[in-house]
Write an enzyme that holds these catalytic residues in place. Structure first.
Site, PDB file in Angstrom:
ATOM      1  N   GLU A   1     -13.006  20.296  -1.166  1.00  0.00           N
ATOM      2  CA  GLU A   1     -13.112  19.563  -2.433  1.00  0.00           C
ATOM      3  C   GLU A   1     -14.502  19.699  -3.063  1.00  0.00           C
ATOM      4  O   GLU A   1     -14.907  18.869  -3.884  1.00  0.00           O
ATOM      5  CB  GLU A   1     -12.770  18.098  -2.197  1.00  0.00           C
TER       6      GLU A   1
ATOM      7  N   VAL B   1       4.094  17.616   4.176  1.00  0.00           N
ATOM      8  CA  VAL B   1       3.187  17.938   5.271  1.00  0.00           C
ATOM      9  C   VAL B   1       1.773  18.028   4.707  1.00  0.00           C
ATOM     10  O   VAL B   1       1.527  18.758   3.743  1.00  0.00           O
ATOM     11  CB  VAL B   1       3.596  19.260   5.946  1.00  0.00           C
TER      12      VAL B   1
ATOM     13  N   SER C   1      -7.484  15.409  -2.526  1.00  0.00           N
ATOM     14  CA  SER C   1      -7.192  16.233  -3.698  1.00  0.00           C
ATOM     15  C   SER C   1      -5.965  17.105  -3.505  1.00  0.00           C
ATOM     16  O   SER C   1      -5.838  18.165  -4.101  1.00  0.00           O
ATOM     17  CB  SER C   1      -8.403  17.115  -4.070  1.00  0.00           C
TER      18      SER C   1
ATOM     19  N   GLY D   1      13.081   8.820  -5.876  1.00  0.00           N
ATOM     20  CA  GLY D   1      13.060   8.039  -7.112  1.00  0.00           C
ATOM     21  C   GLY D   1      11.774   7.283  -7.350  1.00  0.00           C
ATOM     22  O   GLY D   1      11.739   6.352  -8.162  1.00  0.00           O
TER      23      GLY D   1
ATOM     24  N   SER E   1      -9.584  11.937 -14.087  1.00  0.00           N
ATOM     25  CA  SER E   1      -9.408  10.969 -13.003  1.00  0.00           C
ATOM     26  C   SER E   1      -9.001   9.606 -13.544  1.00  0.00           C
ATOM     27  O   SER E   1      -9.509   9.139 -14.565  1.00  0.00           O
ATOM     28  CB  SER E   1     -10.701  10.841 -12.198  1.00  0.00           C
TER      29      SER E   1
END
Length: 375
Positions: A20, A194, A201, A236, A343
């Protein structure tokens, strides 16, 4: 600030060794753009992907996400270090062999804007504790436990917060049973997600729609972390996020009305590319259009999660909300949320009247108010 009063010196640390890296740089660009320079003197420090700490210019243009690319801190030949001697920062320029080690003066507070391992996970927080310098955000324990999705879910579940079905695959488990899908996971049905247990991120995250793809998904996650977490899909569900700030003077944590990540062109998974580069792929809805009772419950869970982990400074708590059933599931706690233009965290605070500049000021003031040592 009165005449003659010195500005608070803030070491803004960004980049880092994790995947990141570029997101951390973009967060630093936001902070450098908005920090109140009438009160604070930022001292930008970049950490290269190899782990070198270098002195950076006080500018933000080169740190932004632009044209589908993220910034990378380069080793510019300088070397900086925080040492336990009155919170001073020392500097050496390797480009000049005879360069003396210089004392750059006292650092009043550190802003560790590092995402992922070697920054958001309690490591730099521990360094600051050892040096004895105040720092913004969560402490060592909260950062470490919040970063590890498996540990966080154990703690939050024990605290009575619904976290959904999950299974942790340790490095030992995978090396000895790599050809097996763990039995508990098979019983969930598909899809499953997974993930690296200690990355953010959405790096290394795979949606698995066929058990034949499970092994490759774990391998992809293990490129970022040998510890992997598998989570059941929440059918959902809408992705709802809530911003948390530490309470003032020991008061209760403060929360914003939740915001929502609305998928547009990549349904099924909010991945790294759609988060930061494919702006048309997602929409950020602030505040989220959800029933008032649901919003209140999410805010309550967010405060509880912050307190269970021993949070300080800030966190963003992410949830799944299923309108058909009313179910609310806590997905994860992010102790160093991104503050890029895309963000939700700063946007949710701006929605309730706390500007980006005031948010940065608040985080610094909270850090300076903390006592040193155990608390």
């Amino acid at each position: 600030m009165s005449k003659g009063e010195q500005k608070t010196r803030v070491a803004v640390i960004f980049g880092g060794r994790s995947g990141e890296h570029s997101i951390s740089c973009a967060t630093a660009a936001g902070v450098l753009d908005h920090i109140d320079r009438t009160r604070f003197e930022p001292v930008p420090i970049g950490i290269t992907k190899a782990g070198a700490w270098v002195l950076m210019p006080d500018e933000s243009d080169s740190l932004r996400l632009q044209d589908g690319q993220g910034a990378e801190i380069e080793d510019n030949g300088t070397f900086v270090a925080l040492v336990p001697q009155n919170q001073h920062l020392f500097f050496w320029d390797s480009r000049t062999p005879s360069s003396p080690i210089k004392d750059l003066g006292r650092i009043d507070v550190v802003m560790p804007l590092l995402h992922g391992p070697y920054g958001e996970d309690g490591t730099i927080q521990g360094l600051c504790e050892m040096v004895g310098v105040p720092y913004t955000g969560c402490g060592v324990g909260a950062s470490s436990n919040g970063m590890d999705k498996g540990c966080a879910k154990v703690l939050l579940e024990h605290g009575g917060i619904p976290v959904g079905r999950y299974h942790v695959i340790s490095d030992f488990d995978w090396r000895h049973r790599a050809d097996e899908v763990p039995t508990p996971i098979l019983s969930w049905g598909l899809p499953v997600f997974v993930k690296p247990a200690r990355a953010g991120s959405s790096l290394g995250v795979t949606r698995v729609d066929s058990w034949q793809d499970f092994e490759s998904a774990v391998v992809a996650a293990r490129r970022h972390d040998p510890k992997v977490i598998v989570e059941a899909a929440v059918q959902g569900a809408r992705e709802i996020e809530c911003a948390v700030l530490e309470g003032r003077a020991g008061g209760a944590p403060r929360t914003t009305p939740p915001g929502e990540v609305v998928m547009v062109s990549t349904p099924g998974m909010y991945d790294f590319q759609s988060k930061y580069f494919a702006n048309e792929a997602v929409q950020l809805q602030i505040p989220a259009q959800i029933p008032a009772g649901v919003a209140a419950q999410i805010q309550s869970y967010a405060r509880q999660a912050f307190q269970i982990l021993g949070g300080e400074g800030l966190s963003r708590v992410d949830f799944f909300y299923v309108p058909d059933t009313g179910e609310i599931i806590l997905n994860e706690v992010n102790t160093m949320p991104g503050m890029t233009p895309y963000s939700l965290y700063p946007g949710m605070w701006e929605n309730v009247g706390l500007s980006y500049t005031d948010l940065v000021t608040e985080l610094i003031e909270l850090a300076l108010a903390h006592p040193q040592g155990l608390r």
